[in-house]
Design a protein around this motif. Structure first.
Motif, PDB file in Angstrom:
ATOM      1  N   PHE A  62     -18.997 -19.899 -95.138  1.00  0.00           N
ATOM      2  CA  PHE A  62     -17.967 -19.235 -94.337  1.00  0.00           C
ATOM      3  C   PHE A  62     -17.011 -20.266 -93.745  1.00  0.00           C
ATOM      4  O   PHE A  62     -17.432 -21.334 -93.290  1.00  0.00           O
ATOM      5  N   ASP A  63     -15.742 -19.931 -93.730  1.00  0.00           N
ATOM      6  CA  ASP A  63     -14.739 -20.740 -93.036  1.00  0.00           C
ATOM      7  C   ASP A  63     -14.593 -20.194 -91.620  1.00  0.00           C
ATOM      8  O   ASP A  63     -14.438 -18.985 -91.427  1.00  0.00           O
ATOM      9  N   LEU A  64     -14.664 -21.065 -90.633  1.00  0.00           N
ATOM     10  CA  LEU A  64     -14.526 -20.665 -89.234  1.00  0.00           C
ATOM     11  C   LEU A  64     -13.238 -21.259 -88.670  1.00  0.00           C
ATOM     12  O   LEU A  64     -13.123 -22.480 -88.510  1.00  0.00           O
ATOM     13  N   ARG A  65     -12.273 -20.418 -88.376  1.00  0.00           N
ATOM     14  CA  ARG A  65     -11.000 -20.890 -87.834  1.00  0.00           C
ATOM     15  C   ARG A  65     -11.105 -20.987 -86.315  1.00  0.00           C
ATOM     16  O   ARG A  65     -11.556 -20.055 -85.647  1.00  0.00           O
ATOM     17  N   LEU A  66     -10.671 -22.101 -85.765  1.00  0.00           N
ATOM     18  CA  LEU A  66     -10.748 -22.337 -84.331  1.00  0.00           C
ATOM     19  C   LEU A  66      -9.417 -22.003 -83.658  1.00  0.00           C
ATOM     20  O   LEU A  66      -8.378 -21.916 -84.324  1.00  0.00           O
ATOM     21  N   VAL A 118     -23.548 -25.624 -89.286  1.00  0.00           N
ATOM     22  CA  VAL A 118     -22.098 -25.771 -89.172  1.00  0.00           C
ATOM     23  C   VAL A 118     -21.650 -27.214 -89.398  1.00  0.00           C
ATOM     24  O   VAL A 118     -22.170 -28.150 -88.780  1.00  0.00           O
ATOM     25  N   ASP A 119     -20.691 -27.373 -90.303  1.00  0.00           N
ATOM     26  CA  ASP A 119     -19.949 -28.633 -90.426  1.00  0.00           C
ATOM     27  C   ASP A 119     -18.778 -28.573 -89.450  1.00  0.00           C
ATOM     28  O   ASP A 119     -17.928 -27.681 -89.544  1.00  0.00           O
ATOM     29  N   LEU A 120     -18.723 -29.505 -88.518  1.00  0.00           N
ATOM     30  CA  LEU A 120     -17.647 -29.539 -87.544  1.00  0.00           C
ATOM     31  C   LEU A 120     -16.338 -30.004 -88.192  1.00  0.00           C
ATOM     32  O   LEU A 120     -16.354 -30.625 -89.262  1.00  0.00           O
ATOM     33  N   PRO A 121     -15.175 -29.738 -87.562  1.00  0.00           N
ATOM     34  CA  PRO A 121     -13.892 -30.182 -88.129  1.00  0.00           C
ATOM     35  C   PRO A 121     -13.924 -31.666 -88.485  1.00  0.00           C
ATOM     36  O   PRO A 121     -14.456 -32.490 -87.735  1.00  0.00           O
ATOM     37  N   ASN A 138     -15.754 -25.136 -79.464  1.00  0.00           N
ATOM     38  CA  ASN A 138     -15.124 -23.946 -80.030  1.00  0.00           C
ATOM     39  C   ASN A 138     -15.726 -23.581 -81.388  1.00  0.00           C
ATOM     40  O   ASN A 138     -15.785 -22.399 -81.743  1.00  0.00           O
ATOM     41  N   ALA A 139     -16.183 -24.566 -82.144  1.00  0.00           N
ATOM     42  CA  ALA A 139     -16.846 -24.278 -83.419  1.00  0.00           C
ATOM     43  C   ALA A 139     -18.170 -23.567 -83.183  1.00  0.00           C
ATOM     44  O   ALA A 139     -18.532 -22.628 -83.908  1.00  0.00           O
ATOM     45  N   ILE A 140     -18.897 -23.992 -82.150  1.00  0.00           N
ATOM     46  CA  ILE A 140     -20.158 -23.341 -81.796  1.00  0.00           C
ATOM     47  C   ILE A 140     -19.899 -21.902 -81.359  1.00  0.00           C
ATOM     48  O   ILE A 140     -20.600 -20.966 -81.749  1.00  0.00           O
ATOM     49  N   LEU A 170     -18.995 -25.352 -70.019  1.00  0.00           N
ATOM     50  CA  LEU A 170     -18.163 -26.341 -69.338  1.00  0.00           C
ATOM     51  C   LEU A 170     -16.716 -26.341 -69.801  1.00  0.00           C
ATOM     52  O   LEU A 170     -15.852 -26.903 -69.131  1.00  0.00           O
ATOM     53  N   LEU A 171     -16.445 -25.719 -70.943  1.00  0.00           N
ATOM     54  CA  LEU A 171     -15.069 -25.710 -71.452  1.00  0.00           C
ATOM     55  C   LEU A 171     -14.334 -24.502 -70.888  1.00  0.00           C
ATOM     56  O   LEU A 171     -14.768 -23.366 -71.061  1.00  0.00           O
ATOM     57  N   PRO A 172     -13.219 -24.706 -70.186  1.00  0.00           N
ATOM     58  CA  PRO A 172     -12.466 -23.578 -69.626  1.00  0.00           C
ATOM     59  C   PRO A 172     -12.056 -22.572 -70.699  1.00  0.00           C
ATOM     60  O   PRO A 172     -11.690 -22.954 -71.812  1.00  0.00           O
TER      61      PRO A 172
END
Length: 314
Positions: A62-66, A118-121, A138-140, A170-172
């Motif tokens: 699957f491709d995951l768009r961020l 998941v392979d990260l960007p 964001n990938a998670i 922790l990420l807004p």
């Protein structure tokens, strides 16, 4: 960096920051986020990569768009399984990919669980040549949106730190991805040491270093010091298994001790002799992780291993 390339880089930053510390700091951040070549280096890496590709052949992909337009790439094992089963998320480290975690991934899939890897960007089959903590989190989150909530998240190195940052929210503007439990393998507990070391390596002065660190806030909305996964582990109140080797030369064992110091539900498992990379697919480590994931929440919290008294090795 190779010695000659590092000398050239240091010279370039010396000249640039003499003109503008701001330009130098911004350039340093771009270089910091630049991901290494995806091509395996050395015979052992090539063999491990080839074995990983074979293990991942035939999986759903699957491709995951961020949100910022970057892309992550996901593999799924046991997606068509029928009945109740666990769902696990796997996240690799910097300069790695899921190919290099295939031994652990397939062992988890062999339990019958649905496993999302998941392979990260900028890594593996994901596109791009850049990655920062905001994109990793964001990938998670993108994986959770696509596949549903996770019973456990297993992260190696940078992937473990990103998993903890994501679990703590922790990420807004990014909802927390808080599984029932987490496994952190050779993971840093905070990121300031890495930025300081990078700045020293390329010869940044104080003004340029400040610009470099402020870029973290510009990109993620949080200050560099806010990305403290060690403190976060004590706030999420979930069972956490920390696996580390005291001979790890990339992420000091002091980070594992720091996780244990902050988290009352942390189990610290030493896997000495396995360094930073071999630790991921080592049979004793896989067995420890499988045992931890099979436990009930009560067992995981009741059997916390006391903090070791040995000094951390560098």
């Amino acid at each position: 960096m190779a010695n000659f390339a590092l000398k050239v880089t240091r010279l370039g930053f010396s000249l640039l920051q003499s003109v503008s510390p701001t330009l130098a700091g911004n350039a340093a951040f771009r270089l910091f986020c630049r991901t290494p070549s995806k091509r395996p280096k050395g015979e052992k890496a090539r063999a491990a990569h080839a074995d990983g590709q074979k293990a991942l052949a035939g999986t759903e992909r699957f491709d995951l768009r961020l949100p910022d337009g970057a892309h992550a790439y996901a593999y799924r094992f046991n997606g068509g399984a029928v009945g109740m089963r666990k769902r696990y998320l796997m996240v690799h480290g910097w300069g790695s990919s899921i190919d290099y975690m295939a031994g652990l991934v397939t062992a988890l899939a062999a339990t019958g669980a649905e496993v999302i890897a998941v392979d990260l960007p900028g890594h593996g089959r994901a596109t791009g040549r850049s990655l920062h903590m905001g994109q990793a989190v964001n990938a998670i989150r993108a994986a959770e949106i696509r596949f549903g909530s996770f019973d456990a998240v297993v992260g190696h190195s940078f992937g473990g730190a990103a998993s903890m940052v994501g679990a703590a929210g922790l990420l807004p503007d990014v909802p927390a991805v808080l599984p029932d439990r987490l496994v952190l393998i050779g993971s840093p507990s905070e990121m300031q040491w890495l930025f300081k070391g990078f700045g020293k390596m390329i010869g940044l002065g104080r003004a340029s270093q400040s610009v470099l660190e402020r870029k973290v806030h510009d990109v993620t909305g949080r200050r560099l010091e806010d990305f403290d996964a060690g403190k976060a582990v004590g706030e999420i109140r979930r069972p956490v298994l920390v696996v580390h080797a005291e001979d790890d030369k990339e992420v000091s064992a002091s980070h594992a001790r720091r996780y244990a110091a902050f988290g009352q539900t942390v189990r610290l498992h030493w896997a000495n002799g396995l360094g930073h990379r071999r630790i991921v697919n080592a049979a004793p480590v896989i067995d420890t992780i499988l045992d931890f994931l099979r436990e009930s929440d009560f067992e995981a919290e009741a059997e916390i291993i006391p903090l070791p008294t040995r000094r951390a090795s560098s």
